[in-house]
Design an enzyme around this catalytic site. Structure first.
Site, mmCIF file in Angstrom:
data_model
loop_
_atom_site.group_PDB
_atom_site.id
_atom_site.type_symbol
_atom_site.label_atom_id
_atom_site.label_comp_id
_atom_site.label_asym_id
_atom_site.label_seq_id
_atom_site.Cartn_x
_atom_site.Cartn_y
_atom_site.Cartn_z
ATOM 1 N N LYS A 96 0.838 -1.195 0.000
ATOM 2 C CA LYS A 96 0.000 0.000 0.000
ATOM 3 C C LYS A 96 0.875 1.249 0.000
ATOM 4 O O LYS A 96 1.865 1.323 0.743
ATOM 5 C CB LYS A 96 -0.894 -0.038 1.239
ATOM 6 C CG LYS A 96 -1.992 1.001 1.289
ATOM 7 C CD LYS A 96 -2.872 0.750 2.516
ATOM 8 C CE LYS A 96 -4.059 1.682 2.569
ATOM 9 N NZ LYS A 96 -4.934 1.372 3.744
ATOM 10 N N SER A 171 -9.553 0.720 2.754
ATOM 11 C CA SER A 171 -8.794 1.596 1.871
ATOM 12 C C SER A 171 -7.614 0.913 1.187
ATOM 13 O O SER A 171 -6.999 1.488 0.294
ATOM 14 C CB SER A 171 -8.285 2.793 2.679
ATOM 15 O OG SER A 171 -7.397 2.365 3.711
ATOM 16 N N SER A 195 -9.912 -1.668 6.857
ATOM 17 C CA SER A 195 -9.264 -1.456 5.557
ATOM 18 C C SER A 195 -8.316 -2.551 5.099
ATOM 19 O O SER A 195 -7.815 -2.500 3.974
ATOM 20 C CB SER A 195 -8.526 -0.111 5.556
ATOM 21 O OG SER A 195 -9.445 0.949 5.579
#
Length: 487
Positions: A96, A171, A195
């Site tokens: 990420k 996310s 997330s």
């Protein structure tokens, strides 16, 4: 035992790459250690998948093929020279785009940090490096990690490899999509309200939110100081356990990180659930569950029963307090972190993100202090009642059928979209305020043929038991082995 697919070495081009990329992380690491394949071959396989399918999935922010291949070649030379090998030696990964590596771009999914290059490296990346893992690049994410769907107006929405019209979950959208699409053998995500678990569920992979403080957050973009967690997304629970054995443990650079001893998580995966008590909450977690999701969930409980677990229905205490205090903490802390940027660059935020943060400035400080002060007593009340009766909690990860990106686009203020948007993280948010470990494991498909996740949660620092149950489930099912229909 040779874990490579039959005749993988004799397959042509893309087919050979796909066979290697379809290995699990543990299979890939052990194949390199045995000399059955090389780090270069694994890296080329992932790069082949990215080259062919990134235009469809939009899971990456940036990839460095030449540097990755050079690092892979160095890993192979070390292996050939008989150097000690780490548990992840030669396995390529991407993470990420909020994990800082000195000198490398870290956009955090935003325009504001579109050219940010940190001067230091996240502890978790250093630990992965020390274990022999390789880095391919960075992955798409929701802007500043602040939505549960994967929408991003700056870099484009990440798209679900199973159905590009549907959300990836957020996310950590690129992390879930990249692991599902076989771009990466593992990807780090972050979990403040779900997330990690949400993209794991939506993309049909495994995602673990550890106990709060179990893994260092040094060098990771913050969202909410009190609720942020670092964790892996992988193909299997065993992959997850191997990664957690590398990541977990106290870090002097993160004074909030726990000093709790780190067990050998992988060694705990014995498939035996005899004596394990699993509770199914009759409150909150089963409210409004889609019929197909409920069917997949009930079927997963039967698998756990067959492995020796007892399953009972329970009523959860203090859930109203958990929901109220969780919202106050995340809103206030997120707004505080972004206060200067909100003053200087308000137009650089997506509408839904501004709409989330501006109300945070109107919450009285006394409410925030109360939410923090009550966290310990609420956790004690919850854990004291629940974990006296059961060892684990089970629920669907996402209660509804997986919606489309259009159905959860809330920038226009559509009331139905806002409702669907909020429902996505309904079952994951409470676990962050409570700080409990929680895993999502693929357990079927909904009526739209989109993945469904089984969420298993436990008492603080019970990651080993949570993963033991998830692994036992995967021994008797093959949902995790299914590959999205790309190409």
């Amino acid at each position: 035992m040779d874990m490579l697919p039959p005749a993988a070495r004799d397959l042509p081009g893309d087919a050979a790459a796909d066979a290697l990329a379809n290995l699990t992380l543990v299979e890939a690491a052990e194949a390199v250690a045995r000399g059955d394949t090389t780090a270069v071959a694994l890296t080329e396989a992932c790069l082949s998948r990215i080259r062919r399918f990134e235009p469809v999935v939009n899971a990456t922010t940036w990839i460095e093929p030449e540097q990755a291949l050079e690092a892979a070649a160095a890993a192979d030379r070390a292996q050939a020279a008989g150097a000690p090998l780490g548990p992840l030696h030669g396995v390529p990964m991407a993470h990420k785009d909020m994990y800082y590596r000195a000198g490398k771009l870290s956009t955090c999914g935003s325009a504001i940090r579109g050219d940010f290059r940190p001067t230091y490296t996240a502890t978790v990346l250093e630990r992965l490096d020390a274990a022999g893992a390789l880095t391919l690049g960075a992955l798409n994410m929701a802007e500043f990690a602040q939505n549960p769907t994967g929408h991003n107006r700056h870099f484009g929405d990440c798209r679900n490899p199973w159905d590009t019209a549907r959300i990836t979950g957020g996310s950590s959208s690129g992390s879930g999509a990249a692991v599902a699409a076989r771009f990466s053998f593992m990807a780090l995500g972050s979990d403040t309200g779900g997330s990690i678990r949400l993209p794991a569920s939506a993309c049909g992979v495994v995602g673990l939110k550890p106990t709060q403080t179990r893994v260092s957050r040094h060098g990771v973009m913050p969202l909410s100081f009190s609720c942020d967690n670092v964790g892996p997304l992988t193909r299997t629970v065993r992959d997850c356990a191997r990664v957690m054995t590398v990541l977990a443990g106290h870090d002097p650079k993160d004074p909030t990180s726990a000093r709790e001893p780190v067990p050998d998580y992988e060694a705990a995966l014995n498939g035996d659930l005899r004596g394990t008590r699993i509770g199914v909450p009759e409150t909150w977690f089963l409210e409004g569950v889609d019929a197909a999701v409920m069917a997949a969930f009930e079927a997963s409980l039967e698998v756990l029963r067959a492995r020796g677990a007892t399953v009972t229905r329970i009523t959860l205490p203090v859930m109203d307090e958990v929901a109220a205090y969780s919202a106050v903490v995340s809103r206030c802390e997120g707004s505080a972190i972004h206060a200067q940027w909100m003053r200087d660059h308000p137009g650089d935020y997506a509408v839904h993100l501004s709409g989330r943060m501006f109300p945070g400035y109107a919450i009285p400080a006394t409410y925030y202090v109360e939410a923090l002060r009550r966290r310990g007593p609420v956790l004690r009340a919850f854990a004291g009642e629940v974990f006296a009766a059961v060892d684990l909690l089970a629920s669907p990860t996402i209660p509804g059928a997986l919606p489309t990106r259009a159905e959860t686009n809330i920038d226009g203020g559509d009331v139905d979209n806002i409702r669907r948007f909020g429902l996505v993280s309904w079952n994951t948010r409470p676990l962050n305020y409570l700080g409990l470990p929680s895993i999502s494991v693929p357990c079927g498909f909904d009526g739209n043929n989109a993945p469904v996740g089984l969420q298993i949660s436990g008492r603080p620092f019970a990651e080993a038991r949570v993963m033991q149950a998830g692994d036992a489930y995967q021994r008797d099912t093959d949902w995790h082995a299914r590959m999205p229909p790309l190409g």
